[in-house]
Design a protein around this motif. Sequence first.
Motif, PDB file in Angstrom:
ATOM      1  N   TYR A   1       0.856  -1.205   0.000  1.00  0.00           N
ATOM      2  CA  TYR A   1       0.000   0.000   0.000  1.00  0.00           C
ATOM      3  C   TYR A   1       0.886   1.247   0.000  1.00  0.00           C
ATOM      4  CZ  TYR A   1      -2.442   3.963   2.018  1.00  0.00           C
ATOM      5  OH  TYR A   1      -2.908   5.229   2.254  1.00  0.00           O
ATOM      6  N   ARG A   2       0.503   2.186  -0.838  1.00  0.00           N
ATOM      7  CA  ARG A   2       1.240   3.455  -0.945  1.00  0.00           C
ATOM      8  C   ARG A   2       0.216   4.579  -0.895  1.00  0.00           C
ATOM      9  NH1 ARG A   2       3.650   3.650  -6.666  1.00  0.00           N
ATOM     10  NH2 ARG A   2       4.835   1.893  -5.842  1.00  0.00           N
ATOM     11  N   PRO A   3       0.343   5.541   0.038  1.00  0.00           N
ATOM     12  CA  PRO A   3      -0.631   6.642   0.065  1.00  0.00           C
ATOM     13  C   PRO A   3      -0.640   7.416  -1.259  1.00  0.00           C
ATOM     14  CG  PRO A   3       0.724   6.620   2.062  1.00  0.00           C
ATOM     15  CD  PRO A   3       1.344   5.641   1.123  1.00  0.00           C
TER      16      PRO A   3
ATOM     17  N   LYS B   1      -2.935   1.334  -8.285  1.00  0.00           N
ATOM     18  CA  LYS B   1      -3.552   0.246  -7.511  1.00  0.00           C
ATOM     19  C   LYS B   1      -2.838   0.082  -6.170  1.00  0.00           C
ATOM     20  CE  LYS B   1      -6.332  -2.259 -10.752  1.00  0.00           C
ATOM     21  NZ  LYS B   1      -6.230  -1.521 -12.006  1.00  0.00           N
ATOM     22  N   HIS B   2      -1.597   0.574  -6.083  1.00  0.00           N
ATOM     23  CA  HIS B   2      -0.912   0.606  -4.777  1.00  0.00           C
ATOM     24  C   HIS B   2      -1.725   1.468  -3.803  1.00  0.00           C
ATOM     25  CE1 HIS B   2       2.934  -1.402  -5.499  1.00  0.00           C
ATOM     26  NE2 HIS B   2       3.030  -0.792  -6.669  1.00  0.00           N
ATOM     27  N   ASN B   3      -2.315   2.555  -4.315  1.00  0.00           N
ATOM     28  CA  ASN B   3      -3.106   3.455  -3.458  1.00  0.00           C
ATOM     29  C   ASN B   3      -4.395   2.782  -2.978  1.00  0.00           C
ATOM     30  OD1 ASN B   3      -2.521   6.030  -5.959  1.00  0.00           O
ATOM     31  ND2 ASN B   3      -1.158   5.370  -4.321  1.00  0.00           N
TER      32      ASN B   3
ATOM     33  N   LEU C   1       1.282  -4.966  -5.500  1.00  0.00           N
ATOM     34  CA  LEU C   1       2.517  -5.312  -4.796  1.00  0.00           C
ATOM     35  C   LEU C   1       3.692  -5.246  -5.745  1.00  0.00           C
ATOM     36  CD1 LEU C   1       0.773  -8.263  -3.230  1.00  0.00           C
ATOM     37  CD2 LEU C   1       2.175  -6.782  -1.810  1.00  0.00           C
ATOM     38  N   ASP C   2       4.820  -4.825  -5.230  1.00  0.00           N
ATOM     39  CA  ASP C   2       6.087  -4.966  -5.930  1.00  0.00           C
ATOM     40  C   ASP C   2       6.858  -6.016  -5.155  1.00  0.00           C
ATOM     41  OD1 ASP C   2       5.338  -2.860  -7.596  1.00  0.00           O
ATOM     42  OD2 ASP C   2       6.215  -1.366  -6.248  1.00  0.00           O
ATOM     43  N   LEU C   3       7.302  -7.047  -5.847  1.00  0.00           N
ATOM     44  CA  LEU C   3       7.954  -8.143  -5.118  1.00  0.00           C
ATOM     45  C   LEU C   3       8.865  -8.964  -6.013  1.00  0.00           C
ATOM     46  CD1 LEU C   3       6.001 -10.484  -6.349  1.00  0.00           C
ATOM     47  CD2 LEU C   3       4.601 -10.021  -4.383  1.00  0.00           C
TER      48      LEU C   3
ATOM     49  N   MET D   1       4.435  -3.671 -17.932  1.00  0.00           N
ATOM     50  CA  MET D   1       5.716  -2.960 -18.073  1.00  0.00           C
ATOM     51  C   MET D   1       6.764  -3.376 -17.033  1.00  0.00           C
ATOM     52  SD  MET D   1       4.766  -0.996 -20.497  1.00  0.00           S
ATOM     53  CE  MET D   1       5.838   0.402 -20.710  1.00  0.00           C
ATOM     54  N   GLU D   2       6.311  -4.017 -15.936  1.00  0.00           N
ATOM     55  CA  GLU D   2       7.220  -4.275 -14.802  1.00  0.00           C
ATOM     56  C   GLU D   2       7.039  -5.695 -14.285  1.00  0.00           C
ATOM     57  OE1 GLU D   2       5.653  -1.273 -12.170  1.00  0.00           O
ATOM     58  OE2 GLU D   2       6.867   0.315 -13.073  1.00  0.00           O
ATOM     59  N   TRP D   3       8.066  -6.519 -14.403  1.00  0.00           N
ATOM     60  CA  TRP D   3       7.959  -7.926 -13.960  1.00  0.00           C
ATOM     61  C   TRP D   3       7.690  -8.034 -12.461  1.00  0.00           C
ATOM     62  CZ3 TRP D   3      11.165  -9.302 -10.083  1.00  0.00           C
ATOM     63  CH2 TRP D   3      12.350  -8.570  -9.922  1.00  0.00           C
ATOM     64  N   TRP D   4       8.042  -7.000 -11.671  1.00  0.00           N
ATOM     65  CA  TRP D   4       7.929  -7.065 -10.202  1.00  0.00           C
ATOM     66  C   TRP D   4       6.566  -6.588  -9.676  1.00  0.00           C
ATOM     67  CZ3 TRP D   4      11.193  -3.708 -12.854  1.00  0.00           C
ATOM     68  CH2 TRP D   4      10.763  -2.379 -12.909  1.00  0.00           C
ATOM     69  N   HIS D   5       5.748  -5.975 -10.552  1.00  0.00           N
ATOM     70  CA  HIS D   5       4.485  -5.375 -10.078  1.00  0.00           C
ATOM     71  C   HIS D   5       3.291  -6.280 -10.408  1.00  0.00           C
ATOM     72  CE1 HIS D   5       1.650  -1.832  -9.466  1.00  0.00           C
ATOM     73  NE2 HIS D   5       0.893  -2.747 -10.071  1.00  0.00           N
ATOM     74  N   PHE D   6       2.505  -6.589  -9.374  1.00  0.00           N
ATOM     75  CA  PHE D   6       1.319  -7.444  -9.550  1.00  0.00           C
ATOM     76  C   PHE D   6       0.089  -6.774  -8.947  1.00  0.00           C
ATOM     77  CE2 PHE D   6       4.871 -10.262  -9.979  1.00  0.00           C
ATOM     78  CZ  PHE D   6       4.465 -11.205 -10.915  1.00  0.00           C
TER      79      PHE D   6
HETATM   80 ZN   LIG Z   1       4.271  -1.261  -8.301  1.00  0.00          ZN
END
Ligand SMILES: [Zn+2]
Length: 246
Positions: free
Chosen positions: A129-131, A156-158, A163-165, A221-226
């Motif tokens: 989660y990111r504000p 979607k983090h907001n 998740l970034d993982l 665009m980012e393999w780490w973001h789901f």
């Molecule tokens: Zn992300």
Amino acid sequence: MPKRFRPMNWKNCTYKPCDSMRNLIFLILLLPVFSFSQSTIKYNLYIISDPKILKETIKKDPNKALVPIKDYVPNIALDIKYATTQNVFYTQLYKKPVALVRLPVAKALAAVQKDLNAQGYGLKIYDAYRPYSVTCQMFEMLPDTLYMGLPWTGSKHNRGIALDLTLIDLKTKKELKMPTPFDALVYAAHPEFMKLSEEVIKNRELLKTVMKKHGFKVDPMEWWHFNFVSDTVFELLDIPFEKMGF
Ligand SMILES: [Zn+2]
């Protein structure tokens, strides 16, 4: 003399100008309280910025609870990059390394971790989660419409559902080799990029497969973001961790 022309005798008058002034000052002082305690509408987005309003939504739908991932996946590794300066912005954006997600996301992550642990691997979280205001701050620092969360849509983090993982080896706790480091804004970060070693492709595909199995979709665009796929509308939130007791 007609009444209206009679000179005012302030001593006997029940109405005092200072009363209205005092009321006005009181209202002006209260204004920021009201604007902070209400949810805001920015770029036509509905954003919850008051923990009390979030609590009300959770009362109606307990799945909207924002929970620490560690409470549901105790052995998960955390490396919250935005609580350090080791990120693409070289800036510490969070005061503390906190990893929160909505309740069904935490449960799905527990299932992912169980599958991975059985194969000798585990998850490491870079961000959860990111504000909303942090997303805006990031975009100001790096106004890239391809890779960055956009202030006019929110991330979607907001919403507490992204998740970034990455993957780690359960024994050594070392990260598995992946196509790029976290937050590398390059073509090789695309999850379908193939000009990579067999080992790297195998690791990335394992991450994609196990995440997909438990309801997550990788970012194009980012393999780490789901993103967690759900029919529930999880509202955008702009509540700092400390306001939620973390
Ligand atoms: Zn992300």
